[in-house]
Design a protein around this motif. Structure first.
Motif, PDB file in Angstrom:
ATOM      1  N   UNK A  46     -48.955  29.834 -44.183  1.00  0.00           N
ATOM      2  CA  UNK A  46     -49.047  29.527 -45.611  1.00  0.00           C
ATOM      3  C   UNK A  46     -48.578  30.690 -46.453  1.00  0.00           C
ATOM      4  N   UNK A  47     -48.281  30.384 -47.690  1.00  0.00           N
ATOM      5  CA  UNK A  47     -47.958  31.427 -48.681  1.00  0.00           C
ATOM      6  C   UNK A  47     -48.455  30.941 -50.027  1.00  0.00           C
ATOM      7  N   UNK A  48     -48.551  31.862 -50.993  1.00  0.00           N
ATOM      8  CA  UNK A  48     -49.079  31.457 -52.293  1.00  0.00           C
ATOM      9  C   UNK A  48     -48.031  30.689 -53.094  1.00  0.00           C
ATOM     10  N   UNK A  49     -48.464  29.573 -53.613  1.00  0.00           N
ATOM     11  CA  UNK A  49     -47.543  28.733 -54.366  1.00  0.00           C
ATOM     12  C   UNK A  49     -48.277  27.653 -55.125  1.00  0.00           C
ATOM     13  N   UNK A  50     -47.529  26.964 -55.959  1.00  0.00           N
ATOM     14  CA  UNK A  50     -48.115  25.885 -56.757  1.00  0.00           C
ATOM     15  C   UNK A  50     -48.444  24.679 -55.870  1.00  0.00           C
ATOM     16  N   UNK A  51     -49.450  23.895 -56.256  1.00  0.00           N
ATOM     17  CA  UNK A  51     -49.797  22.711 -55.458  1.00  0.00           C
ATOM     18  C   UNK A  51     -48.611  21.758 -55.333  1.00  0.00           C
ATOM     19  N   UNK A  52     -48.585  21.040 -54.220  1.00  0.00           N
ATOM     20  CA  UNK A  52     -47.518  20.056 -53.991  1.00  0.00           C
ATOM     21  C   UNK A  52     -47.444  19.112 -55.191  1.00  0.00           C
ATOM     22  N   UNK A  53     -46.245  18.910 -55.693  1.00  0.00           N
ATOM     23  CA  UNK A  53     -46.067  17.993 -56.828  1.00  0.00           C
ATOM     24  C   UNK A  53     -46.041  18.711 -58.161  1.00  0.00           C
ATOM     25  N   UNK A  54     -46.527  19.959 -58.186  1.00  0.00           N
ATOM     26  CA  UNK A  54     -46.438  20.745 -59.428  1.00  0.00           C
ATOM     27  C   UNK A  54     -45.136  21.523 -59.356  1.00  0.00           C
ATOM     28  N   UNK A  55     -44.225  21.174 -60.210  1.00  0.00           N
ATOM     29  CA  UNK A  55     -42.889  21.773 -60.182  1.00  0.00           C
ATOM     30  C   UNK A  55     -42.957  23.271 -60.520  1.00  0.00           C
ATOM     31  N   UNK A  56     -42.484  24.089 -59.585  1.00  0.00           N
ATOM     32  CA  UNK A  56     -42.488  25.555 -59.780  1.00  0.00           C
ATOM     33  C   UNK A  56     -41.859  25.958 -61.101  1.00  0.00           C
ATOM     34  N   UNK A  57     -40.846  25.205 -61.518  1.00  0.00           N
ATOM     35  CA  UNK A  57     -40.111  25.573 -62.730  1.00  0.00           C
ATOM     36  C   UNK A  57     -40.873  25.205 -64.003  1.00  0.00           C
ATOM     37  N   UNK A  58     -41.846  24.320 -63.868  1.00  0.00           N
ATOM     38  CA  UNK A  58     -42.601  23.889 -65.049  1.00  0.00           C
ATOM     39  C   UNK A  58     -43.961  24.574 -65.146  1.00  0.00           C
ATOM     40  N   UNK A  59     -44.288  25.380 -64.140  1.00  0.00           N
ATOM     41  CA  UNK A  59     -45.621  25.998 -64.108  1.00  0.00           C
ATOM     42  C   UNK A  59     -45.529  27.440 -64.605  1.00  0.00           C
ATOM     43  N   UNK A  60     -46.632  27.961 -65.183  1.00  0.00           N
ATOM     44  CA  UNK A  60     -46.593  29.350 -65.659  1.00  0.00           C
ATOM     45  C   UNK A  60     -46.736  30.333 -64.502  1.00  0.00           C
TER      46      UNK A  60
END
Ligand SMILES: Nc1ccn([C@H]2C[C@H](O)[C@@H](COP(=O)(O)O)O2)c(=O)n1
Ligand SMILES: [Zn+2]
Length: 159
Positions: A46-60
């Motif tokens: 695993x690595x740190x990231x936004x939840x599945x379905x939360x677009x990386x480009x739209x998240x702060x």
């Protein structure tokens, strides 16, 4: 005669945790985790990231400011991702290699999953309440933790 300069299990699994961290979009801390069975088989990553379905480009990805506009409200930590990503529902007795000492929330998940040993690289948040609480819970529950001992060996990836 067999080779003698092969990498150790610790180098191997911490190396894979470091490689996993390179997938992170976090601009400040990229964290990777690798869960391994007592037989040295990789169970999950695993690595740190936004939840599945939360677009990386739209998240702060900010660290500061209004709570709702910081990454902290949303990002899923590498350790939790590794636990949740595992196709094995029993992690009892496993060990986790992680590139940053776990926060208290991940410590709870590590304990509940049955992981028994933690090997960490950075401890840059050692004096925060989150790390203090993690150590308190690990000490109470018998989860062993130790700092990874760097060997000085450099591993280059050229692709
Ligand atoms: N053990 C940890 C601690 C933190 N993370 C994640 C959460 C954030 O994406 C980042 C920390 O950001 P910073 O406050 O250093 O800018 O790392 C994790 O995955 N595992
Ligand atoms: Zn965490």
């Amino acid at each position: 005669m067999k080779r003698t300069d092969y990498i150790s299990w610790d180098e191997y699994f911490m190396g894979i945790a470091l490689l996993s961290a390179m997938r992170s979009k976090d601009n400040n801390s990229q964290v990777g985790a690798c869960i391994v069975s007592p037989e040295n088989k990789i169970l999950s990553l695993g690595y740190n990231g936004m939840p599945i379905g939360c677009n990386d480009d739209d998240m702060p990805w900010e660290r500061e400011g209004d709570d709702l506009n910081t990454k902290y409200m949303y990002v899923c930590h590498s350790e939790l991702n590794a636990i949740l990503n595992s196709p094995h529902n029993d992690l009892t007795g496993a060990r986790m290699y992680v590139t940053l000492f776990p926060c208290n929330e991940c410590a709870k998940a590590i304990i509940q999953s049955g992981i028994k040993e933690l090997i960490y690289l950075s401890d840059k948040y050692h004096d925060t309440h989150a790390s203090i609480a993690s150590r308190r819970m690990f000490n109470m529950t018998g989860v062993k933790y130790r700092a990874y001992q760097p060997t000085g060996r450099e591993i280059h990836l050229e692709v």
